[in-house]
Design a protein around this motif. Structure first.
Motif, PDB file in Angstrom:
ATOM      1  N   ARG A 291     -12.822   7.061  -0.932  1.00 30.93           N
ATOM      2  CA  ARG A 291     -12.636   6.607  -0.021  1.00 30.93           C
ATOM      3  C   ARG A 291     -11.783   4.833  -0.489  1.00 30.93           C
ATOM      4  O   ARG A 291     -10.769   4.573   0.327  1.00 30.93           O
ATOM      5  N   ARG A 292     -12.103   4.331  -1.657  1.00 30.73           N
ATOM      6  CA  ARG A 292     -11.334   3.088  -2.045  1.00 30.73           C
ATOM      7  C   ARG A 292      -9.776   3.384  -2.585  1.00 30.73           C
ATOM      8  O   ARG A 292      -9.238   2.938  -3.124  1.00 30.73           O
ATOM      9  N   GLN A 293      -9.727   4.929  -3.239  1.00 31.25           N
ATOM     10  CA  GLN A 293      -8.864   5.060  -3.659  1.00 31.25           C
ATOM     11  C   GLN A 293      -7.422   5.011  -3.195  1.00 31.25           C
ATOM     12  O   GLN A 293      -6.966   4.649  -2.240  1.00 31.25           O
ATOM     13  N   ASN A 294      -6.010   4.370  -4.269  1.00 28.17           N
ATOM     14  CA  ASN A 294      -4.547   4.214  -4.378  1.00 28.17           C
ATOM     15  C   ASN A 294      -4.315   5.649  -4.772  1.00 28.17           C
ATOM     16  O   ASN A 294      -4.058   5.208  -6.437  1.00 28.17           O
ATOM     17  N   PRO A 295      -3.547   5.921  -4.020  1.00 26.04           N
ATOM     18  CA  PRO A 295      -2.574   7.350  -4.557  1.00 26.04           C
ATOM     19  C   PRO A 295      -1.959   6.335  -5.138  1.00 26.04           C
ATOM     20  O   PRO A 295      -1.017   7.441  -6.661  1.00 26.04           O
ATOM     21  N   TYR A 296      -1.162   5.647  -5.734  1.00 23.52           N
ATOM     22  CA  TYR A 296      -0.279   4.946  -6.338  1.00 23.52           C
ATOM     23  C   TYR A 296      -0.542   4.351  -7.518  1.00 23.52           C
ATOM     24  O   TYR A 296      -1.913   3.843  -7.506  1.00 23.52           O
ATOM     25  N   THR A 297      -0.471   5.102  -8.612  1.00 24.43           N
ATOM     26  CA  THR A 297      -0.566   4.240 -10.439  1.00 24.43           C
ATOM     27  C   THR A 297      -0.056   3.800 -10.768  1.00 24.43           C
ATOM     28  O   THR A 297       0.227   2.883 -11.576  1.00 24.43           O
ATOM     29  N   TYR A 298       2.494   3.725 -10.444  1.00 22.16           N
ATOM     30  CA  TYR A 298       1.973   2.716 -11.036  1.00 22.16           C
ATOM     31  C   TYR A 298       2.437   1.179 -11.539  1.00 22.16           C
ATOM     32  O   TYR A 298       1.661   0.719 -10.364  1.00 22.16           O
ATOM     33  N   ASP A 299       1.473   0.315 -12.407  1.00 23.76           N
ATOM     34  CA  ASP A 299       1.038  -0.980 -12.418  1.00 23.76           C
ATOM     35  C   ASP A 299       1.786  -1.996 -11.839  1.00 23.76           C
ATOM     36  O   ASP A 299       1.652  -3.076 -10.468  1.00 23.76           O
ATOM     37  N   ASN A 300       3.029  -2.380 -11.155  1.00 24.11           N
ATOM     38  CA  ASN A 300       4.557  -3.013 -10.345  1.00 24.11           C
ATOM     39  C   ASN A 300       4.246  -2.246  -9.287  1.00 24.11           C
ATOM     40  O   ASN A 300       5.939  -2.077  -8.722  1.00 24.11           O
ATOM     41  N   GLU A 301       3.977  -1.068  -8.611  1.00 22.59           N
ATOM     42  CA  GLU A 301       4.004  -0.757  -7.348  1.00 22.59           C
ATOM     43  C   GLU A 301       3.522  -1.671  -5.818  1.00 22.59           C
ATOM     44  O   GLU A 301       2.780  -1.884  -5.230  1.00 22.59           O
ATOM     45  N   THR A 302       4.670  -3.226  -6.555  1.00 22.71           N
ATOM     46  CA  THR A 302       4.873  -4.164  -5.826  1.00 22.71           C
ATOM     47  C   THR A 302       6.366  -4.297  -4.764  1.00 22.71           C
ATOM     48  O   THR A 302       6.548  -3.829  -4.692  1.00 22.71           O
ATOM     49  N   ASP A 303       5.213  -5.336  -3.389  1.00 24.31           N
ATOM     50  CA  ASP A 303       5.542  -5.830  -2.630  1.00 24.31           C
ATOM     51  C   ASP A 303       6.306  -6.929  -2.555  1.00 24.31           C
ATOM     52  O   ASP A 303       5.823  -8.469  -3.055  1.00 24.31           O
ATOM     53  N   ASN A 304       7.392  -8.008  -3.166  1.00 25.84           N
ATOM     54  CA  ASN A 304       7.588  -9.237  -3.253  1.00 25.84           C
ATOM     55  C   ASN A 304       8.333  -9.714  -2.157  1.00 25.84           C
ATOM     56  O   ASN A 304       9.635  -9.049  -2.491  1.00 25.84           O
ATOM     57  N   TYR A 305       8.298 -10.478  -1.460  1.00 25.49           N
ATOM     58  CA  TYR A 305       8.831 -11.512  -0.093  1.00 25.49           C
ATOM     59  C   TYR A 305       9.081 -13.172  -0.372  1.00 25.49           C
ATOM     60  O   TYR A 305       7.679 -13.088   0.116  1.00 25.49           O
ATOM     61  N   TRP A 306       9.674 -13.568   0.033  1.00 26.19           N
ATOM     62  CA  TRP A 306       9.715 -15.314   0.127  1.00 26.19           C
ATOM     63  C   TRP A 306      10.498 -15.738   1.722  1.00 26.19           C
ATOM     64  O   TRP A 306      11.808 -15.192   1.954  1.00 26.19           O
ATOM     65  N   GLN A 307      10.430 -16.198   2.124  1.00 22.05           N
ATOM     66  CA  GLN A 307      10.354 -16.783   3.774  1.00 22.05           C
ATOM     67  C   GLN A 307      10.453 -18.061   3.906  1.00 22.05           C
ATOM     68  O   GLN A 307       9.169 -18.734   3.986  1.00 22.05           O
ATOM     69  N   ASP A 308      11.403 -18.310   4.157  1.00 18.46           N
ATOM     70  CA  ASP A 308      11.422 -20.244   4.423  1.00 18.46           C
ATOM     71  C   ASP A 308      11.828 -20.181   5.950  1.00 18.46           C
ATOM     72  O   ASP A 308      12.556 -19.855   6.339  1.00 18.46           O
ATOM     73  N   HIS A 309      11.091 -20.917   6.630  1.00 15.09           N
ATOM     74  CA  HIS A 309      12.058 -21.489   8.056  1.00 15.09           C
ATOM     75  C   HIS A 309      11.733 -22.726   8.603  1.00 15.09           C
ATOM     76  O   HIS A 309      11.039 -23.639   7.663  1.00 15.09           O
ATOM     77  N   TYR A 310      12.567 -22.954   8.605  1.00 15.92           N
ATOM     78  CA  TYR A 310      13.593 -24.735   9.256  1.00 15.92           C
ATOM     79  C   TYR A 310      13.399 -24.940  11.124  1.00 15.92           C
ATOM     80  O   TYR A 310      14.457 -24.160  11.224  1.00 15.92           O
TER      81      TYR A 310
END
Length: 727
Positions: A291-310
């Motif tokens: 139950r802990r496995q992850n179907p994604y196997t590509y090393d960099n299957e990542t989400d990357n986001y930058w958010q700044d509020h003023y």
């Protein structure tokens, strides 16, 4: 109108506005030098202080900090169903989990986590409605993404450490800024000013290599008028699901000028997040296997986001009757997720690859969001009137890049774009709400809002299909209610509210173009006496064209919705706080509901059939939460936290094979504060032991039809331990 003229024509305001309104937008767009930005603002406040002397009025009781959210919040006697959490209540369990996890024990709330441990991509449902229908504001500024209408709490890492309080209104609630609330509205208020200088270091560690490090500082009030404060946080977790890691870095900086009648806040906060994807889920067989496995196997299957509020807020109390508030906001968001896709078609990638090529893509969002809020409040004995407006403007680019391919076309270069589309959305709303004491026991509430939306898109979707939209919506959202106080300890309330809501980007892509309408009737009773507090309410929410979850996900993990026709949600909510003695107290809530489509039509085996009244997906009939607190000695508390969520259908056709089982989970929370005589003002030890009975449960799943169901397992027994040093 006289009060508006007075504040806008004041010498100090004109000086500040002329000098800094243009510079403000340019600074936030062109620079990341936050310290310089805050320094300039503090200097401007100093000039204002030298030119303005306001007489102190000892009769004032309302906190100027609270004026920031006065237009979108309600008070304890309002005919609006709501719950509040204070800074003290939030801090006891604030060990790194996202805001939805901290709300888990409020009435009618159901939460889930992609990574399984409450850190990373987490979401919330209230009264069975998904997170895109929960309006979220921060200091009255809309936080929901204008296009998807969702709130991505992963971009608010450790934000709870900078919150003064929050209010969750269930149902339509009062008029708010941004998208209409169709299940709830969540109003967050950031830290109030501190009179005394202070510092705080907080560290927590726990299961799955989870760790949170936070540093907070405040100058206290300098010269009785100025304060500068800040927070910096680093949060990491491997996640319960394999490789579902979260790496979050966040900051919060604030400069304040205040005197007896003025509060000016300039604040900036932001987050950088890197998460490994875990939105695919597991099949039933994979769940049994591991139950802990992850179907994604590509090393960099990542989400990357930058958010700044003023944000810049100016609160002015002109006298005992009139006050005004102006808020400005700029939000910059940019990021991508990276994905490996095997054996793709050349046509799907603008012929930048050859057929059957493996490819790695990055799909980008690059957006800007501007907001102006303004409101004026009139108060005298028995009457409060708040009138205001909100304008927001959003622009966003969607594009995809190829960063690698096993068989690229001859003229293809790395980072060539295979699709591009842009979007813009303007949202203008104006409202006026009045609370009037009609008699000694009866209080009336009226809230009228007009909302006007324009949404445009151009270019291609990620599947390279044209996506061109140009639509306008005009909505009238009236609300009214009565509160009858039949005794010193007891009151009844009733309210009726209407909300209209436009489709989101994914709905338009799916061919939905009509707005949906919600009518919400609430009938409640409140009892507060000594050591017993009881809040209970009946609600009936009936919809036209309600957009409900189908149980499927699109190619970026977003739930797909479809128009339901006529539907309703009928429920009873009860929450009670009982102090048994000076050591034991309990906070209990239960929500019992029926959530149905009326004469639901669906494609069954290739033909459209009328299935009669069917259950609405992801809408449990029973949700229960309980906190049993034991305080053996002062500043030492032990709490047993219990959550039960009933079974849920994963589609809208009452398919008995497409269900999510009920679950019953218990957590244990410990908090102990000591106050040394030297060095530290306070040392707080805290611990959170989640799922102490080691239950293997599922809090979310998706059904693609034909028994093709994917489940999201949640963590078994795990813990978080923390220590906070305050100076």
């Amino acid at each position: 109108m006289k009060s508006i003229f007075l504040i806008l024509s004041s010498k100090s305001y004109n000086y500040f506005f002329r000098r800094f309104s243009f510079d403000f937008q340019n600074e936030v767009i062109k620079t990341k030098n936050t310290f310089l930005f805050l320094t300039l603002l503090v200097l401007s406040f100093s000039i204002k202080a030298q030119n303005n002397q306001i007489q102190k009025d000892s009769t004032k009781t309302e906190k100027l900090d609270e004026v920031l959210v006065n237009a979108v919040r309600v008070n304890a006697d309002s005919p609006i169903t709501h719950s509040n959490l204070s800074k003290k209540q939030i801090s006891k369990r604030n060990l790194g989990q996202d805001i939805p996890a901290l709300l888990n024990y409020l009435p009618s709330v159901v939460t889930t986590s992609d990574a399984g441990a409450g850190i990373g991509y987490t979401s919330i449902r209230v009264r069975g409605t998904d997170g895109t229908r929960v309006n979220v504001t921060i200091n009255g500024i809309p936080y929901n993404d204008p296009e998807s209408q969702g709130s991505f709490f992963v971009n608010l890492g450790d934000f709870a450490s900078s919150m003064e309080s929050l209010q969750l209104q269930r149902g339509v609630g009062t008029s708010t800024n941004g998208s209409s609330a169709f299940g709830a509205s969540l109003n967050l208020l950031t830290d109030a000013f501190s009179k005394e200088a202070s510092g705080e270091i907080s560290n927590s560690f726990g299961s799955y290599n989870t760790r949170k490090h936070t540093v907070k500082l405040s100058t206290g009030l300098l010269n009785d008028h100025f304060e500068i404060s800040g927070r910096f946080s680093k949060l990491y977790s491997d996640g319960y699901v394999d490789r579902a890691s979260s790496d979050l870095k966040s900051y919060f900086l604030q400069a304040i000028y205040k005197d007896d009648n003025t509060l000016i806040k300039a604040l900036t906060f932001g987050n950088e997040e890197h998460t490994y994807q875990a939105w695919y889920g597991l099949t039933a067989d994979e769940l049994k296997e591991n139950r802990r496995q992850n179907p994604y196997t590509y090393d960099n299957e990542t989400d990357n986001y930058w958010q700044d509020h003023y944000q810049l807020h100016w609160n002015e109390r002109l006298n005992n009757k009139w006050s005004t508030n102006i808020g400005l906001n700029y939000t910059k968001g940019k990021g991508y997720y990276e994905q490996y896709k095997p054996e793709e078609s050349a046509a799907d990638f603008n012929n930048l690859i050859e057929d059957d090529s493996d490819v790695i893509v990055r799909r980008w969002l690059d957006n800007n969001f501007y907001v102006l809020n303004a409101n004026v409040t009139y108060k005298k004995k028995g009457v409060e009137v708040i009138t205001g407006l909100s304008y927001s403007s959003y622009d966003g680019d969607h594009f995809g890049e190829i960063i690698w391919g096993s068989h690229l076309s001859e003229n293809t270069h790395i980072r060539d774009r295979y699709y591009f589309g842009d979007a813009s959305k303007n949202n203008f709303s104006v409202f006026s709400k009045a609370t009037i004491k009609l008699s000694e026991k009866l209080t009336g509430f009226v809230d009228l809002q007009g909302r006007f939306v324009n949404y445009k898109t151009n270019g291609l979707n990620s599947d390279r299909r044209p996506f061109v939209t140009d639509v306008q919506f005009s909505f009238f959202n009236p609300k009214a209610g009565l509160t009858y106080k039949n005794s010193e300890f007891s009151s009844f309330y009733t309210s009726y509210a209407v909300a209209n809501r436009e489709p989101n980007r994914d709905d338009f892509k799916a061919g939905v173009s009509e707005n949906e309408t919600l009518n919400d009737i609430e009938l409640g009773w409140r009892f507060h006496k000594n050591k017993v507090q009881v809040n209970s309410n009946l609600y009936y929410m009936f919809y036209r064209n309600q957009l409900v979850l189908t149980g499927e996900l699109d190619d970026v993990g977003s739930p797909i919705r479809a128009t339901s026709g006529k539907s309703y949600r009928l429920g009873l909510e009860i929450d009670a706080n009982i102090q048994f003695n000076n050591k034991f107290n309990t906070s209990t809530n239960i929500a019992i509901s029926e959530n149905k489509h009326r004469n639901f039509n669906s494609d069954v085996s290739g033909t459209i059939e009328n299935l009669g009244d069917t259950h609405i997906s992801y809408s449990p009939n029973v949700v229960l939460g309980n906190m049993l607190n034991y305080t053996p000695i002062h500043q030492f508390q032990l709490s047993l936290l219990t959550k039960f969520v009933g079974k849920q259908y994963l589609n809208n056709i009452d398919d008995k094979n497409s269900k999510m089982d009920s679950y019953f989970v218990n957590d244990f929370n410990i908090s102990y504060e000591i106050k040394p005589k030297t060095i530290f003002k306070s040392i707080v030890f805290s611990g959170l032991f989640n799922n102490i009975l080691n239950v293997e449960y599922i809090s979310n799943a998706f059904d693609y039809g034909g028994g093709d169901i994917y489940y999201f397992p949640q963590a078994t027994s795990n813990f978080l331990l923390g220590m906070t040093l305050k100076i």
